[in-house]
Design a protein around this motif. Structure first.
Motif, short mmCIF file in Angstrom:
data_model
loop_
_atom_site.label_atom_id
_atom_site.label_comp_id
_atom_site.label_asym_id
_atom_site.label_seq_id
_atom_site.Cartn_x
_atom_site.Cartn_y
_atom_site.Cartn_z
N ILE A 85 0.84 -1.21 0.00
CA ILE A 85 0.00 0.00 0.00
C ILE A 85 0.87 1.26 0.00
O ILE A 85 0.60 2.22 -0.72
N LYS A 89 1.64 4.35 -3.94
CA LYS A 89 1.00 5.67 -3.85
C LYS A 89 1.22 6.53 -5.08
O LYS A 89 0.35 7.32 -5.47
N VAL A 92 -1.50 5.89 -7.91
CA VAL A 92 -2.92 6.05 -7.62
C VAL A 92 -3.36 7.48 -7.88
O VAL A 92 -2.78 8.43 -7.37
N GLU A 94 -7.16 9.96 -8.82
CA GLU A 94 -8.55 10.06 -8.41
C GLU A 94 -9.43 9.00 -9.08
O GLU A 94 -10.43 8.57 -8.52
N THR A 96 -8.27 5.97 -10.39
CA THR A 96 -7.66 4.64 -10.44
C THR A 96 -8.59 3.59 -9.83
O THR A 96 -9.03 3.73 -8.68
N THR A 114 -6.64 3.36 3.37
CA THR A 114 -5.68 4.34 2.82
C THR A 114 -6.26 5.10 1.63
O THR A 114 -6.15 6.32 1.55
N PHE A 115 -6.88 4.38 0.71
CA PHE A 115 -7.27 5.00 -0.56
C PHE A 115 -8.78 5.25 -0.68
O PHE A 115 -9.22 5.85 -1.65
N ASN A 119 -13.11 3.54 -5.03
CA ASN A 119 -12.46 3.11 -6.28
C ASN A 119 -12.00 1.66 -6.24
O ASN A 119 -11.23 1.22 -7.10
#
Length: 305
Positions: A85, A89, A92, A94, A96, A114-115, A119
């Motif tokens: 993860i 970074k 990645v 908006e 993805t 985290t993301f 998505n």
């Protein structure tokens, strides 16, 4: 959204299998393998092979920046997920789309911390019989990837984009509007086949024929069915028979990942399989003696490395 650029982190069995397949379908430079410098040097020196063919991968380090991926595939082991993860970074953006090919039922939630979950597509890889030894992967069946949204019944634009990409790449897939049940079905299967083949030091052929190994596998799977009732998922004997048919179609000489770990003297994902079952058994008050026995036997094998 059209998927054009893909990044993969993890060159285990599934990372190599799908990565190699994609190199034959995508323009050079649109597929990137994310790895640290030490791994990249090893891959470039020793080569990575799939069914006897040298894989022509483009490697990038986590520090390298560039255009974000349209699709990011996590194909690491569970114990490498947190580092993965951090490493992805720079890939990645908006828009993805992320999928996880990890075993178990936890990785999407961890990635989402985290993301964000918006998505992430929920996915399950099934039906492949890949065996990785050193830098060489062999397989007979590519299997398929089942995917969908977390929300039952939803077929979003994201799902449609993913399906269009897989059609173009000629990767077998299935859109599943009930991914929670699919996750539990895959957990049930892994709990049975991974652990049984590892304990019996055998292969898929051992659990495809009648006998003690197959009986042990099915008994471990039925404990997951009992747990699924308490969790509101409601797996049935029909689901068990479906997954048995998936296993019975695999190459008899193939082996699941845990059996390969045991042979290589590596720590396995037993805590992700029977460890999860024992944890849920305690939570719901459901006895899980078969999984407890498998857990203890695998831990004993690992203690003797």
């Amino acid at each position: 959204m059209e998927i054009k650029k893909v990044s993969i982190i993890g060159l285990g069995a599934l990372g190599i299998l799908f990565g190699h397949h994609l190199t034959k379908k995508m323009p050079k430079g649109d597929l990137k393998i994310i790895a640290d410098l030490e791994r990249i040097k090893k891959y470039e020196t020793d080569g990575v092979y799939c069914n006897g063919e040298l894989c022509h991968f483009q490697y990038v380090t986590p520090e390298q920046s560039g255009e974000p991926a349209d699709l990011l595939i996590f194909a690491v082991k569970f114990d490498g997920l947190k580092n993965a993860i951090k490493a992805v970074k720079n890939h990645v953006g908006e828009r993805t789309i992320m999928i996880s090919l990890l075993n178990g039922i936890k990785s999407e939630a961890i990635i989402g911390q985290t993301f964000g979950l918006e998505n992430i597509l929920y996915s399950v890889a099934q039906g492949m019989d890949a065996v990785k030894e050193g830098n060489e992967l062999t397989y007979d069946n590519i299997g398929m990837i089942c995917f969908g949204e977390q929300e039952p019944g939803s077929i979003s634009d994201k799902v449609k984009s993913f399906a269009t990409f897989f059609d173009k790449m000629e990767i077998p897939y299935e859109i599943d509007p009930n991914m929670d049940k699919r996750f539990w079905g895959k957990l049930m299967t892994n709990v049975g086949v991974n652990q049984t083949v590892a304990v019996y030091r055998s292969n898929y052929g051992e659990i495809q024929k009648e006998g003690q190994a197959r009986e042990t596998m099915i008994a471990a799977m039925r404990e997951v069915i009992a747990l699924s009732e308490k969790a509101g998922i409601h797996l049935t004997e029909a689901d068990l028979n479906y997954w048995l048919s998936v296993l019975d179609a695999l190459s008899p000489e193939g082996k699941p990942s845990m059996a390969q770990d045991v042979e290589a003297g590596r720590l396995s994902e037993v805590d992700l399989f029977s460890g999860t079952v024992l944890e849920l058994g305690e939570k719901y008050g459901v006895p899980t003696p078969v999984n407890n026995e498998l857990y203890q036997r695998i831990k004993k094998i690992e203690s003797e490395y």
